[in-house]
Scaffold this active site. Structure first.
Site, PDB file in Angstrom:
ATOM      1  N   ASN A  82       0.772  -1.079  -0.126  1.00  0.00           N
ATOM      2  CA  ASN A  82      -0.100   0.061   0.117  1.00  0.00           C
ATOM      3  C   ASN A  82       0.966   1.200   0.020  1.00  0.00           C
ATOM      4  O   ASN A  82       0.256   2.338  -0.414  1.00  0.00           O
ATOM      5  CB  ASN A  82      -0.921   0.063   1.267  1.00  0.00           C
ATOM      6  N   TYR A 147       1.831  10.314 -11.351  1.00  0.00           N
ATOM      7  CA  TYR A 147       1.151   9.236 -10.387  1.00  0.00           C
ATOM      8  C   TYR A 147       0.449   8.291 -11.134  1.00  0.00           C
ATOM      9  O   TYR A 147       0.122   7.012 -11.076  1.00  0.00           O
ATOM     10  CB  TYR A 147       0.404  10.030  -9.644  1.00  0.00           C
ATOM     11  N   LYS A 151       1.054   3.983 -11.121  1.00  0.00           N
ATOM     12  CA  LYS A 151      -0.096   3.032 -10.785  1.00  0.00           C
ATOM     13  C   LYS A 151      -0.387   2.328 -12.136  1.00  0.00           C
ATOM     14  O   LYS A 151      -0.756   1.053 -11.794  1.00  0.00           O
ATOM     15  CB  LYS A 151      -1.334   3.942 -10.526  1.00  0.00           C
TER      16      LYS A 151
END
Length: 280
Positions: A82, A147, A151
């Site tokens: 995470n 970002y 991802k």
């Protein structure tokens, strides 16, 4: 039944990792919560979570943390990757230090932990790896390009790991959060960089709004997100993708739509159409 041993990275108070730890613990799991600073996980001891230091960008830290879990619990049943770092701003403007930190943490950090724990699980012949991606892994957005890249890489990495670890009975799942209440918006805002000569000065308000987009009034409460994710992971064979949270369905739809439709929707929503072009 022996309690599953769960290792979660990125468990700073106020984030989704913190809530995932509490929820796994409520379900009877033995939870090892990790972060770069022990003091950032205040309160998890009340949920019977063991707190350990872990910097996912440091191989020595990963190996040391892993060995402590093995020494105490003997094995790891579930790994939740995470830990993550934000990066907000136009791709032509994002500070390289911010960009490198984002990619190093979100991509190589996940890979590094998977290499250590995944090997352990493969040798045991069982385990579950949960990599936290994002709905922007389905559809990258303006002002969050770095970002989004990180991802999308997590999603792609997980797809490969799922195949490569299948012979060893290790399941790999991507969790793609939508807008979830957390402290991520504040962290994202701190990364915004709009230089004086930026081509995007005219949409500064949209760029800052993008940093906090996931933290609106409609954002899914963290505990609701955690309950759905933990429930989905604790089944014998978890799904390959678990997508949860506000805006998640919208981004899944965007993923399958033609690019011209996706570009039109995101361009309007995020102010790209309002960028003032250079005059000659």
């Amino acid at each position: 039944m022996i309690a599953p041993v769960v290792l979660v990275t990125g468990c700073t108070e106020g984030g989704i990792g913190y809530e995932l730890c509490k929820t796994f613990s409520k379900q009877g799991c033995r939870v090892f919560a990790t972060a770069r600073r022990i003091e950032s996980m205040k309160g998890l001891e009340d949920s019977n979570c063991t707190k350990l230091v872990l910097d996912v960008t440091n191989l020595d830290s990963i190996n040391e943390c892993f060995q402590k879990v093995i020494d105490e619990a003997g094995h790891i049943d579930i790994l939740v990757n995470n830990a993550g770092a934000p990066a907000v701003g136009a791709l032509l403007d994002v500070d390289y230090k911010v960009a490198h930190t984002c990619i190093e943490t979100n991509v190589f950090g996940v890979l590094s932990v998977c290499r250590v724990v995944g090997r352990h699980m493969a040798e045991r012949g069982s385990g579950k790896i949960v990599n936290v991606g994002s709905i922007v892994g389905y559809a990258g957005t303006p002002w969050a390009g770095i970002y989004s890249i990180s991802k999308a890489a997590v999603h792609s990495m997980s797809d490969v790991l799922r195949l490569e670890l299948k012979p060893f009975n290790v399941h790999v799942t991507v969790v793609a959060p939508g807008s979830i209440t957390s402290n991520f918006g504040n962290a994202s805002t701190k990364t915004v960089n709009i230089p004086e000569n930026s081509l995007y000065k005219s949409v500064t308000n949209f760029i800052f709004a993008r940093a906090n987009m996931s933290q609106g009034d409609s954002a899914t409460p963290t505990h609701v997100f955690a309950e759905k994710v933990v429930k989905g992971i604790l089944v014998p064979k978890p799904k390959s993708y678990i997508t949860v949270g506000t805006n998640s369905i919208t981004f899944l739809i965007l993923y399958y739509l033609p690019y011209w439709i996706k570009d039109a929707v995101l361009g309007k929503r995020l102010g790209v159409n309002q960028v003032k072009t250079l005059t000659k």
